[in-house]
Design a protein around this motif. Structure first.
Motif, short mmCIF file in Angstrom:
data_model
loop_
_atom_site.label_atom_id
_atom_site.label_comp_id
_atom_site.label_asym_id
_atom_site.label_seq_id
_atom_site.Cartn_x
_atom_site.Cartn_y
_atom_site.Cartn_z
N ARG A 35 8.61 5.39 -10.08
CA ARG A 35 7.76 4.20 -9.97
C ARG A 35 7.01 4.00 -11.29
O ARG A 35 6.32 4.91 -11.77
N PRO A 36 7.11 2.83 -11.88
CA PRO A 36 6.44 2.61 -13.17
C PRO A 36 4.93 2.55 -13.03
O PRO A 36 4.40 2.28 -11.95
N ALA A 37 4.26 2.82 -14.13
CA ALA A 37 2.80 2.70 -14.15
C ALA A 37 2.40 1.25 -13.93
O ALA A 37 3.16 0.32 -14.25
N ALA A 38 1.22 1.06 -13.37
CA ALA A 38 0.73 -0.29 -13.11
C ALA A 38 0.58 -1.06 -14.41
O ALA A 38 0.09 -0.53 -15.42
N ARG A 39 0.97 -2.31 -14.38
CA ARG A 39 0.78 -3.19 -15.53
C ARG A 39 -0.61 -3.80 -15.48
O ARG A 39 -1.22 -3.89 -14.42
N PRO A 201 15.59 0.22 -2.11
CA PRO A 201 14.92 -1.08 -2.25
C PRO A 201 13.83 -1.12 -3.31
O PRO A 201 13.73 -2.11 -4.05
N ALA A 202 12.99 -0.10 -3.37
CA ALA A 202 11.91 -0.13 -4.35
C ALA A 202 12.46 -0.02 -5.77
O ALA A 202 11.99 -0.71 -6.69
N LYS A 203 13.46 0.83 -5.97
CA LYS A 203 14.05 0.98 -7.31
C LYS A 203 14.66 -0.34 -7.77
O LYS A 203 14.63 -0.66 -8.96
N LEU A 204 15.26 -1.09 -6.85
CA LEU A 204 15.81 -2.39 -7.23
C LEU A 204 14.72 -3.30 -7.77
O LEU A 204 14.90 -3.95 -8.81
N ALA A 205 13.58 -3.35 -7.11
CA ALA A 205 12.48 -4.18 -7.59
C ALA A 205 11.98 -3.70 -8.95
O ALA A 205 11.75 -4.50 -9.87
N TRP A 206 11.82 -2.39 -9.10
CA TRP A 206 11.32 -1.86 -10.38
C TRP A 206 12.31 -2.11 -11.52
O TRP A 206 11.89 -2.42 -12.64
N GLU A 207 13.59 -2.00 -11.22
CA GLU A 207 14.59 -2.24 -12.26
C GLU A 207 14.69 -3.72 -12.60
O GLU A 207 14.91 -4.09 -13.76
N LEU A 208 14.55 -4.59 -11.61
CA LEU A 208 14.50 -6.02 -11.92
C LEU A 208 13.34 -6.33 -12.85
O LEU A 208 13.47 -7.12 -13.80
N ALA A 209 12.19 -5.71 -12.60
CA ALA A 209 11.03 -5.93 -13.47
C ALA A 209 11.31 -5.42 -14.87
O ALA A 209 10.94 -6.07 -15.87
N ARG A 210 11.94 -4.26 -14.98
CA ARG A 210 12.29 -3.72 -16.31
C ARG A 210 13.16 -4.70 -17.08
O ARG A 210 12.90 -5.00 -18.25
N VAL A 211 14.20 -5.20 -16.42
CA VAL A 211 15.12 -6.11 -17.09
C VAL A 211 14.40 -7.40 -17.47
O VAL A 211 14.60 -7.94 -18.57
N CYS A 212 13.57 -7.91 -16.58
CA CYS A 212 12.82 -9.13 -16.89
C CYS A 212 12.00 -8.94 -18.17
O CYS A 212 11.99 -9.81 -19.06
N GLU A 213 11.30 -7.83 -18.26
CA GLU A 213 10.48 -7.59 -19.45
C GLU A 213 11.35 -7.45 -20.70
O GLU A 213 10.98 -7.92 -21.78
N VAL A 217 10.09 -11.64 -20.29
CA VAL A 217 9.14 -12.10 -19.27
C VAL A 217 7.85 -11.29 -19.39
O VAL A 217 7.88 -10.07 -19.53
N ARG A 218 6.72 -11.98 -19.32
CA ARG A 218 5.42 -11.31 -19.31
C ARG A 218 4.98 -11.12 -17.86
O ARG A 218 4.85 -12.10 -17.12
N ILE A 219 4.78 -9.86 -17.45
CA ILE A 219 4.43 -9.55 -16.08
C ILE A 219 2.99 -9.04 -16.01
O ILE A 219 2.61 -8.13 -16.76
N PHE A 220 2.23 -9.63 -15.11
CA PHE A 220 0.84 -9.19 -14.87
C PHE A 220 0.72 -8.78 -13.41
O PHE A 220 1.03 -9.55 -12.50
N GLU A 221 0.27 -7.55 -13.17
CA GLU A 221 0.01 -7.07 -11.82
C GLU A 221 -1.49 -7.16 -11.54
O GLU A 221 -2.29 -7.43 -12.43
N GLY A 222 -1.85 -6.95 -10.27
CA GLY A 222 -3.26 -7.04 -9.91
C GLY A 222 -3.86 -8.40 -10.17
O GLY A 222 -5.06 -8.53 -10.46
N THR A 223 -3.03 -9.44 -10.05
CA THR A 223 -3.45 -10.79 -10.41
C THR A 223 -3.18 -11.74 -9.24
O THR A 223 -2.05 -12.21 -9.05
N LEU A 224 -4.18 -11.98 -8.44
CA LEU A 224 -4.05 -12.84 -7.28
C LEU A 224 -4.13 -14.31 -7.70
O LEU A 224 -5.08 -14.73 -8.36
N VAL A 225 -3.15 -15.09 -7.29
CA VAL A 225 -3.19 -16.53 -7.54
C VAL A 225 -4.00 -17.18 -6.43
O VAL A 225 -3.67 -17.05 -5.24
#
Length: 477
Positions: A35-39, A201-213, A217-225
């Protein structure tokens, strides 16, 4: 009484304490060293071409496909908590080709388009597999197929009929099935070699985020819209840390309240629960005989799903979930709903009946999560602000594969392209909305009770379920 209800009646409090007492109340998939560190969260105003709201499969696939179609497109993705923490990180990892929650549902609801949707669904799964391979995604993806099992006598003929209609399906008698997976409850089986993959399932999400970056793609976590507003020049996405102004916005918030308020009436959150077993010994694995890591489901209205997975130490475990589909009054998504001891006890009893030689195995994890359910069981789409904002939701438990397809539709809509997909009734038509509470709550309770009654009477649907089918107002997980 079904075989599973009988198992519940015989399950003791002592068994519950022994088997579930030590289980952690967290999703097994999210407790992983990869699991990657929080962004970091968004802490300033920003501008971009496209804002994607939601860091689950829908949002991640939208960001990835948007960048693949136009590498120069500036994309920002905003996630309220962590990438893949919700449904994308706590499901069973069944990745299916179906875009319509099964053939029967698709034929009934979209008869003129079903054949083409079946082709597009398989194409989508093949393209998903190709993407995983091309980007070397470490997510334990494999085209496994699925085994459907009969646990009641009347279901055996259902499987025989399905085998005659599907060139990729193989009927298994009780004797044949015993050589595949040993269970006294399995009276027959149907192995479908095409149309279902298995993934972490979780690894798929984490790997999609890796590829996006890696694609920019700029990804921000902990950011409620908090809300979106539009003017003639741009759409503003407002968060506590800053405002992002963009030309286009894609909403992948799924079970959470839609940022287009009028779309909220089309989904309700249904809670599903799962257990992860302790590791099997070599002797237990040999008794089980489940040599290939395909998934298993049964044919009941209140169905179970199960699968094998290999942990970090190379030991086999069994995920076992489903059956209950719980709607809570008010239609809210709350952390406390992720735990339901009655459902965990029920699943443990059913597991012990399914695999009696593993009855003392016990479980390491117990968890639940909300499914974005709509009345037609497959996703719908919406746009707002002259087509500059797009929304999709309603995957009803089959989003692992279908989110990629829906993401492509959203990118088409936001790009203003008239394509085969954007012209289909699948995209242009909406499901029936759910009524407000108390009507939704009462309806869900009655539907669940009637589904149980149908399971006790050879699958025969009573007046209530037939009426719901006729008006197109469904309840399923």
């Amino acid at each position: 009484m079904t075989v599973f209800e009988d198992a519940e009646a015989r399950f003791s409090d002592a068994q519950e304490r022994e088997l579930l007492g030590g289980a952690r109340r967290t999703p097994y998939w999210l407790e992983n060293a990869s699991r990657p560190a929080a962004r970091r969260p968004l802490a300033e105003d920003a501008r971009c071409d496209l804002v994607v709201v939601g860091g689950g499969y829908t949002g991640l696939w939208t960001a990835l496909l948007a960048k693949e179609r136009d590498p120069e497109r500036d994309v920002v993705l905003l996630e309220a908590k962590r990438i893949g923490w919700a449904a994308s990180g706590r499901n069973g990892g069944f990745c299916e080709a179906s875009l319509t929650h099964g053939a029967a549902n698709g034929i009934r609801r979209l008869p003129d388009e079903y054949e083409r949707l079946a082709e597009l669904g398989q194409q989508n799964l093949d393209q998903l597999a190709e993407t995983v391979s091309r980007y070397a995604m470490d997510c334990d993806f494999q085209m496994s197929g699925v085994l459907r099992t009969a646990t009641e006598p009347h279901q055996v003929e259902w499987l025989r009929t399905s085998a005659r209609d599907d060139a990729h399906a193989r009927f298994l008698s009780a004797e044949d099935l015993a050589a595949e997976v040993r269970s006294p409850l399995y009276q027959a089986g149907l192995f479908e070699s095409q149309g279902t993959a298995i993934v972490h399932p979780a690894k798929l999400a984490w790997e999609l985020a890796r590829v996006c970056e890696e694609l920019g793609v700029r990804i921000f976590e902990g950011t409620l819209v908090e809300r979106i507003v539009a003017d003639a020049a741009a759409v503003s996405v407002k968060t506590p840390g800053g405002v992002v102004r963009a030309q286009r916005v894609a909403l992948g918030t799924n079970v959470f309240p839609a940022l287009i308020r009028k779309e909220r009436k089309y989904t309700i959150p249904l809670y599903d629960y799962a257990l992860m077993s302790n590791p099997l010994s070599e002797q237990q694995a040999a008794q089980l005989g489940w040599a290939e890591q395909y998934g298993i489901t049964d044919l009941n209205n209140r169905f179970h799903y199960s699968r094998l997975t290999t942990d970090a130490d190379g030991r086999l475990r069994i995920l076992y979930g489903g059956y209950d589909a719980i709607y809570h009054y008010g239609g809210r998504v709350k952390p406390q709903y992720d735990q339901r001891d009655a459902s965990f006890r029920r699943l443990a009893a059913h597991f012990a009946a399914t695999y009696p030689y593993l009855a003392d195995l016990g479980f390491s994890h117990k968890w639940g999560g909300a499914i974005d359910t709509c009345s037609r069981f497959f996703p719908f789409f919406a746009t707002q602000h002259e087509g500059r904002v797009a929304h999709t939701a309603g995957f009803t438990g089959l989003g692992v594969g279908a989110t990629r397809f829906a993401a492509g539709v959203m990118v088409d809509l936001l790009d203003g392209r008239s394509t085969e997909l954007t012209r289909m009734d699948y995209v242009t038509k909406k499901p029936l909305p759910f009524p407000p509470d108390p009507f939704a709550f009462v309806g869900a309770r009655v539907s669940y009770s009637e589904m149980a009654r149908a399971d006790r009477h050879e699958g025969k649907r009573g007046l209530w379920l037939r009426t719901m089918d006729a008006v197109g107002l469904g309840f399923d997980s």
